[in-house]
Design an enzyme around this catalytic site. Structure first.
Site, PDB file in Angstrom:
ATOM      1  N   ASN A  20       0.867  -1.179   0.000  1.00 55.94           N
ATOM      2  CA  ASN A  20       0.000   0.000   0.000  1.00 55.94           C
ATOM      3  C   ASN A  20       0.899   1.222   0.000  1.00 55.94           C
ATOM      4  O   ASN A  20       1.521   1.532   1.009  1.00 55.94           O
ATOM      5  CB  ASN A  20      -0.889  -0.017   1.249  1.00 55.94           C
ATOM      6  CG  ASN A  20      -1.647   1.287   1.427  1.00 55.94           C
ATOM      7  OD1 ASN A  20      -1.814   2.059   0.469  1.00 55.94           O
ATOM      8  ND2 ASN A  20      -2.126   1.545   2.637  1.00 55.94           N
ATOM      9  N   TRP A  21       0.942   1.888  -1.142  1.00 56.51           N
ATOM     10  CA  TRP A  21       1.856   3.038  -1.276  1.00 56.51           C
ATOM     11  C   TRP A  21       1.294   4.330  -0.692  1.00 56.51           C
ATOM     12  O   TRP A  21       1.980   5.352  -0.715  1.00 56.51           O
ATOM     13  CB  TRP A  21       2.198   3.250  -2.758  1.00 56.51           C
ATOM     14  CG  TRP A  21       3.247   2.312  -3.254  1.00 56.51           C
ATOM     15  CD1 TRP A  21       3.883   1.326  -2.553  1.00 56.51           C
ATOM     16  CD2 TRP A  21       3.801   2.278  -4.578  1.00 56.51           C
ATOM     17  NE1 TRP A  21       4.791   0.680  -3.352  1.00 56.51           N
ATOM     18  CE2 TRP A  21       4.767   1.243  -4.592  1.00 56.51           C
ATOM     19  CE3 TRP A  21       3.568   3.013  -5.739  1.00 56.51           C
ATOM     20  CZ2 TRP A  21       5.502   0.943  -5.747  1.00 56.51           C
ATOM     21  CZ3 TRP A  21       4.294   2.713  -6.874  1.00 56.51           C
ATOM     22  CH2 TRP A  21       5.256   1.688  -6.879  1.00 56.51           C
ATOM     23  N   LYS A  22       0.054   4.307  -0.253  1.00 57.57           N
ATOM     24  CA  LYS A  22      -0.569   5.526   0.295  1.00 57.57           C
ATOM     25  C   LYS A  22      -0.338   6.691  -0.686  1.00 57.57           C
ATOM     26  O   LYS A  22      -0.308   6.460  -1.885  1.00 57.57           O
ATOM     27  CB  LYS A  22      -0.004   5.824   1.690  1.00 57.57           C
ATOM     28  CG  LYS A  22       0.049   4.579   2.568  1.00 57.57           C
ATOM     29  CD  LYS A  22       0.284   4.881   4.010  1.00 57.57           C
ATOM     30  CE  LYS A  22       0.453   3.570   4.766  1.00 57.57           C
ATOM     31  NZ  LYS A  22       0.230   3.701   6.176  1.00 57.57           N
ATOM     32  N   HIS A  34      -9.390   0.987   4.724  1.00 56.48           N
ATOM     33  CA  HIS A  34      -8.111   1.186   5.434  1.00 56.48           C
ATOM     34  C   HIS A  34      -8.341   2.123   6.618  1.00 56.48           C
ATOM     35  O   HIS A  34      -9.155   3.046   6.525  1.00 56.48           O
ATOM     36  CB  HIS A  34      -7.075   1.769   4.466  1.00 56.48           C
ATOM     37  CG  HIS A  34      -5.694   1.771   5.038  1.00 56.48           C
ATOM     38  ND1 HIS A  34      -5.264   2.742   5.921  1.00 56.48           N
ATOM     39  CD2 HIS A  34      -4.655   0.916   4.880  1.00 56.48           C
ATOM     40  CE1 HIS A  34      -4.009   2.473   6.266  1.00 56.48           C
ATOM     41  NE2 HIS A  34      -3.613   1.374   5.655  1.00 56.48           N
ATOM     42  N   GLU A  44      -6.752   4.556   7.706  1.00 61.23           N
ATOM     43  CA  GLU A  44      -6.570   5.987   7.413  1.00 61.23           C
ATOM     44  C   GLU A  44      -7.817   6.562   6.747  1.00 61.23           C
ATOM     45  O   GLU A  44      -8.156   7.725   6.945  1.00 61.23           O
ATOM     46  CB  GLU A  44      -5.314   6.180   6.545  1.00 61.23           C
ATOM     47  CG  GLU A  44      -4.050   5.977   7.374  1.00 61.23           C
ATOM     48  CD  GLU A  44      -2.847   5.491   6.589  1.00 61.23           C
ATOM     49  OE1 GLU A  44      -2.837   5.573   5.352  1.00 61.23           O
ATOM     50  OE2 GLU A  44      -1.898   5.012   7.251  1.00 61.23           O
ATOM     51  N   GLU A  96      -5.335  -5.097  10.481  1.00 61.59           N
ATOM     52  CA  GLU A  96      -4.348  -4.040  10.671  1.00 61.59           C
ATOM     53  C   GLU A  96      -4.637  -3.296  11.972  1.00 61.59           C
ATOM     54  O   GLU A  96      -5.463  -2.372  11.994  1.00 61.59           O
ATOM     55  CB  GLU A  96      -4.412  -3.052   9.501  1.00 61.59           C
ATOM     56  CG  GLU A  96      -4.079  -3.670   8.168  1.00 61.59           C
ATOM     57  CD  GLU A  96      -3.439  -2.650   7.232  1.00 61.59           C
ATOM     58  OE1 GLU A  96      -2.363  -2.943   6.726  1.00 61.59           O
ATOM     59  OE2 GLU A  96      -4.014  -1.564   7.060  1.00 61.59           O
ATOM     60  N   GLY A 111       2.353   2.348  10.544  1.00 60.66           N
ATOM     61  CA  GLY A 111       3.241   3.491  10.365  1.00 60.66           C
ATOM     62  C   GLY A 111       3.940   3.928  11.643  1.00 60.66           C
ATOM     63  O   GLY A 111       4.540   4.993  11.696  1.00 60.66           O
ATOM     64  N   SER A 141       3.446  -2.086  10.231  1.00 62.10           N
ATOM     65  CA  SER A 141       4.907  -2.066  10.379  1.00 62.10           C
ATOM     66  C   SER A 141       5.570  -3.399  10.029  1.00 62.10           C
ATOM     67  O   SER A 141       6.506  -3.827  10.701  1.00 62.10           O
ATOM     68  CB  SER A 141       5.296  -1.611  11.795  1.00 62.10           C
ATOM     69  OG  SER A 141       4.839  -0.279  12.011  1.00 62.10           O
ATOM     70  N   GLY A 182       2.867  -1.164   4.225  1.00 64.29           N
ATOM     71  CA  GLY A 182       2.883   0.260   3.894  1.00 64.29           C
ATOM     72  C   GLY A 182       4.301   0.725   3.608  1.00 64.29           C
ATOM     73  O   GLY A 182       4.858   0.472   2.539  1.00 64.29           O
ATOM     74  N   GLY A 183       4.923   1.368   4.591  1.00 69.28           N
ATOM     75  CA  GLY A 183       6.235   1.998   4.426  1.00 69.28           C
ATOM     76  C   GLY A 183       7.280   1.114   3.755  1.00 69.28           C
ATOM     77  O   GLY A 183       8.005   1.568   2.853  1.00 69.28           O
TER      78      GLY A 183
HETATM   79  C1  PEP Z   1      -0.656   0.101   5.760  1.00 69.41           C
HETATM   80  O1  PEP Z   1      -0.604   1.179   5.215  1.00 69.41           O
HETATM   81  O2  PEP Z   1      -1.590  -0.653   5.502  1.00 69.41           O
HETATM   82  C2  PEP Z   1       0.388  -0.274   6.694  1.00 69.41           C
HETATM   83  C3  PEP Z   1       0.288  -1.419   7.324  1.00 69.41           C
HETATM   84  O3  PEP Z   1       1.444   0.611   6.861  1.00 69.41           O
HETATM   85  P1  PEP Z   1       2.866   0.328   7.570  1.00 69.41           P
HETATM   86  O4  PEP Z   1       3.366  -0.985   7.019  1.00 69.41           O
HETATM   87  O5  PEP Z   1       3.725   1.471   7.169  1.00 69.41           O
HETATM   88  O6  PEP Z   1       2.625   0.236   9.032  1.00 69.41           O
END
Ligand code: PEP
Length: 244
Positions: free
Chosen positions: A4-6, A90, A92, A162, A168, A208, A229-230
């Site tokens: 997930n590149w956000k 998600h 966010e 999640e 994040g 994470s 994500g990151g």
């Molecule tokens: C996400 O955006 O779904 C996520 C899990 O982010 P991160 O891996 O950065 O915590």
């Protein structure tokens, strides 16, 4: 394994990333590999993954097919551009854009009708975990967001657990904490959709995930993959997660 590149990367950066990723995941057969860029970068991602096993997903979708809904993108539009997957609900989007279990349900149905594969996110906030209501929260999100699907619709979705406190933040849930939540979600699936659906349903962990913790998470029998994500923003890092 989904990235997930956000709200990161331009079209040029999307193409450059995928050029690097392609050979790194070329031999992968143990997992489906999905990258979810922003809407505007879907065509670049789809071009750069043609004739590869990498599939492309969107990060959101609206539930109606077309109409006077400024700024929205419909499921048939995503399918027409070559998108195969879509992340729905998600945290966010729930936190910053008012997404609810009701909108998650409508979006999931719309995505399925257009032939997209929804990755539906659920997860508790820190204060909910600390007050001991994690299972109640997951149960409510499950019932409202996906519990109302028909069994044949449910068979085509992927769930992502999640925990919001792990997204994040660099704080991954331990494999045991994640596994307990996955076990609970799978029991919800069994109760609502039956034993076969419980066994077949794929539940991704997100929060994470990094190259150095993916092995421990994937060693848990109820964890079937990851929503990253990151660590999905760098090709070598994402490839080492895919190739755990
Ligand atoms: C996400 O955006 O779904 C996520 C899990 O982010 P991160 O891996 O950065 O915590």
């Amino acid at each position: 394994m989904a990235g997930n590149w956000k709200m990161y990367k331009t079209a040029a950066e999307t193409s450059a990333f995928l050029e690097k990723l392609r050979p790194m995941v070329a031999g992968v057969s143990h997992a489906e590999v999905v990258i979810c860029p922003t809407f505007v970068n879907l065509p670049a991602a789809i071009d750069a993954t043609r004739s590869t096993a990498i599939e492309v997903g969107a990060q959101n979708v609206f539930w109606l097919k077309e109409g006077a809904y400024t700024g929205e993108v419909s499921a048939p539009m995503l399918a027409a551009v070559g998108c195969r997957w879509v992340i729905i609900g998600h945290s966010e989007r729930r936190q910053y854009f008012g997404e609810t279990d009701e909108s998650v349900f409508k979006k999931t149905v719309a995505a399925l009708e257009a032939g997209l594969k929804p990755i539906v996110c659920v997860g508790e906030r820190l204060e909910e975990r600390e007050s001991g209501t994690t299972e109640t929260v997951l149960s409510t999100q499950f019932a409202g967001g996906i519990g109302g699907l028909a069994p044949e619709q449910f068979a085509r979705i992927v769930i992502a657990y999640e925990p919001v406190w792990a997204i994040g933040t660099g704080k991954t849930a331990t494999p045991e904490i994640a596994a307990a939540a996955h076990r609970f979600l799978r029991s919800e699936v069994r109760t609502r959709f039956g034993a076969d659906a419980g066994a077949a349903c794929r539940i991704l962990y997100g929060g994470s995930v990094k190259p150095d913790n993916i092995k421990g998470l994937m060693a848990q029998p109820d964890i079937d993959g990851a929503l990253v994500g990151g660590a999905s923003l760098d090709p070598a890092s994402f490839a080492s997660i895919v190739n755990f």
